[in-house]
Design an enzyme around this catalytic site. Structure first.
Site, PDB file in Angstrom:
ATOM      1  N   ALA A 153      22.524  41.772  -2.440  1.00  0.00           N
ATOM      2  CA  ALA A 153      21.142  41.319  -2.255  1.00  0.00           C
ATOM      3  C   ALA A 153      20.785  40.161  -3.182  1.00  0.00           C
ATOM      4  CB  ALA A 153      20.197  42.494  -2.474  1.00  0.00           C
TER       5      ALA A 153
ATOM      6  N   HIS B 252      29.865  48.569 -10.107  1.00  0.00           N
ATOM      7  CA  HIS B 252      29.690  49.384  -8.891  1.00  0.00           C
ATOM      8  C   HIS B 252      30.829  49.160  -7.891  1.00  0.00           C
ATOM      9  CE1 HIS B 252      27.773  45.788  -7.226  1.00  0.00           C
ATOM     10  NE2 HIS B 252      26.637  45.984  -7.867  1.00  0.00           N
TER      11      HIS B 252
ATOM     12  N   GLY C 237      28.760  46.083  -3.015  1.00  0.00           N
ATOM     13  CA  GLY C 237      28.765  44.631  -3.204  1.00  0.00           C
ATOM     14  C   GLY C 237      30.074  44.094  -2.663  1.00  0.00           C
TER      15      GLY C 237
ATOM     16  N   ARG D 165      43.400  45.546   4.908  1.00  0.00           N
ATOM     17  CA  ARG D 165      43.803  46.852   4.366  1.00  0.00           C
ATOM     18  C   ARG D 165      44.396  46.750   2.969  1.00  0.00           C
ATOM     19  NH1 ARG D 165      47.823  44.746   6.904  1.00  0.00           N
ATOM     20  NH2 ARG D 165      49.978  45.493   6.908  1.00  0.00           N
TER      21      ARG D 165
ATOM     22  N   HIS E  80      25.510  55.452  -1.968  1.00  0.00           N
ATOM     23  CA  HIS E  80      26.306  54.218  -2.083  1.00  0.00           C
ATOM     24  C   HIS E  80      27.772  54.399  -1.719  1.00  0.00           C
ATOM     25  CE1 HIS E  80      22.822  52.364  -3.962  1.00  0.00           C
ATOM     26  NE2 HIS E  80      23.445  51.200  -3.881  1.00  0.00           N
TER      27      HIS E  80
ATOM     28  N   ASP F 154      22.173  52.139 -11.098  1.00  0.00           N
ATOM     29  CA  ASP F 154      21.816  50.807 -10.587  1.00  0.00           C
ATOM     30  C   ASP F 154      20.440  50.884  -9.924  1.00  0.00           C
ATOM     31  OD1 ASP F 154      21.913  48.143  -9.885  1.00  0.00           O
ATOM     32  OD2 ASP F 154      23.349  48.398  -8.259  1.00  0.00           O
TER      33      ASP F 154
ATOM     34  N   ALA G 282      20.085  48.144  -1.495  1.00  0.00           N
ATOM     35  CA  ALA G 282      19.620  47.168  -2.494  1.00  0.00           C
ATOM     36  C   ALA G 282      19.328  47.901  -3.793  1.00  0.00           C
ATOM     37  CB  ALA G 282      18.387  46.441  -1.971  1.00  0.00           C
TER      38      ALA G 282
HETATM   39 ZN   LIG Z   1      25.020  44.672  -7.966  1.00  0.00          ZN
END
Ligand SMILES: [Zn+2]
Length: 382
Positions: A132, A208, A212, A219, A243, A266, A303
């Protein structure tokens, strides 16, 4: 102050004696009562804001910053890194300056803010890896810019997330590491060589991991395997239940081991907000009924999260079967080790920063009853 509870690692009933803001004694006791669990206050190295306040907002004020920080006590978080994401230099400078002023104004905030995390702006431009973050503010690594931001923050930047393919990354990473800023790899579409070069230059964390990222990936090789298989990289993961699916959380945990995982929520600046569509910097975000925070109009692209670190611990335990104590370490000593700061510890002589809670393992929930910071009750009654 005296507190009776079960020590989180041993489950042994103890009485903690607090004097002058410090833990003066931890005495084993006999107790027939069902006591809450006591554990060190949580440390999260990636929190974007709270209740509609974003630390990255150019309109951030000292009052709003303090309000957003203080809200975290209710989740057992005594230490955190306010996280500023990709934005203009002016907005970032203002954000760091406001955080510095907040810390200078209130001693409790200065204790809570162990440092700051700059996530971006030196990240991938591609949709997917960029997440984002606004495309028009993504730029190449700029050590001069970081030095100016570091000055604005009062030397608080302790962690920086970048994409290894950003021009100039290896040299930039070396500069950061030599100046006390840990480097995390994230929002990246880097190839194997670029990730290897970043690690050789001193990167130690993945931001993370598994989020993202592109919706569809080759693969192998790809940047997830390259980071997962690199023993020098600890993986931060958002184990909020939204997530990452359980099989991915388990795979990351088995690959990295209990010392190689950092839990982060996050949390979005919209964490703590009512469901609905919210505007931020011309972009529309939506808080869904489930608590998920998404780019408005769809439910796939997240987000940031709408929950805090306490939920991530309970979910981690449920998804992996790891012990509560190991999950707790992933949200205290593991992030502290990576970012070279000192988090809360349940030990005699250490500051009295701890949390009393119940663990409802059947429903994967933690109920925070009380948070103590610097020997003061900052959340819950006593
Ligand atoms: Zn991030």
């Amino acid at each position: 102050m005296r507190v009776q509870a079960r020590e989180f690692r041993s489950q042994q009933p103890v009485e903690i004696v607090v004097e002058d803001g410090k833990i003066a004694a931890i005495n084993e006791i006999e107790s027939a009562e069902t006591l809450p669990i006591v554990a060190p206050g949580l440390f999260d190295l990636q929190i974007n804001g709270y209740g509609g306040t974003w630390f990255s907002d150019e309109k951030l004020t000292v009052e709003k910053c303090l309000e957003a920080l203080r809200a975290h006590y209710q989740y057992g978080i005594t230490h955190l890194f306010p996280t500023l994401i990709t934005n203009s230099y002016e907005a970032l400078e203002n954000g760091f300056a406001i955080i510095r002023q907040a810390c200078e104004k209130e001693a409790w905030a200065n204790r809570m803010v162990l440092g700051c995390h700059l996530e971006g702006p030196y990240i991938a431009t591609e949709d997917g890896p960029r997440g984002a973050h606004p495309l028009d503010q993504v730029r190449a690594c700029d050590w001069d810019e970081v030095q100016r931001l570091q000055a604005a923050s009062g030397n608080r930047i302790r962690l920086l997330t970048l994409a290894p393919e950003s021009p100039g990354a290896p040299e930039f990473i070396t500069n950061c590491v030599n100046n006390g800023i840990a480097i995390s790899i994230g929002h990246t579409a880097a190839n194997t060589e670029q990730i290897g070069a970043a690690v050789a230059a001193g990167a130690t964390l993945s931001t993370h991991l598994g989020n993202g990222a592109h919706g569809t990936l080759r693969r192998h090789p790809n940047y997830i395997w390259d980071q997962l298989g690199e023993p020098k990289l600890t993986a931060s993961i958002i184990s909020d239940g939204h997530h990452l699916p359980a099989s991915v959380v388990r795979s990351f945990y088995f690959a990295k081991g209990k010392d190689g995982i950092v839990l982060t929520c996050d949390a979005s600046g919209l964490a703590g907000c009512e469901p609905g569509v919210h505007d931020y910097h011309g972009a529309k975000f939506e808080v869904l009924e489930s608590g998920k925070v998404v780019i408005a109009g769809q439910s796939q692209f997240l987000a940031g999260s709408g929950v805090q670190t306490d939920v991530c611990i309970a979910t981690m335990v449920e998804m992996t079967g790891c012990s509560l104590a190991d999950a707790w370490d992933m949200a205290t000593i593991n992030p502290a080790r990576i970012s070279h700061v000192e988090c809360a510890k349940l030990a005699v002589g250490k500051p009295a920063d701890f949390v009393l809670f119940e663990h409802d393992s059947a429903n994967a929930k933690l109920h925070v009853l009380q948070t103590i910071a610097d020997g003061e009750v900052v959340f819950g009654s006593f």
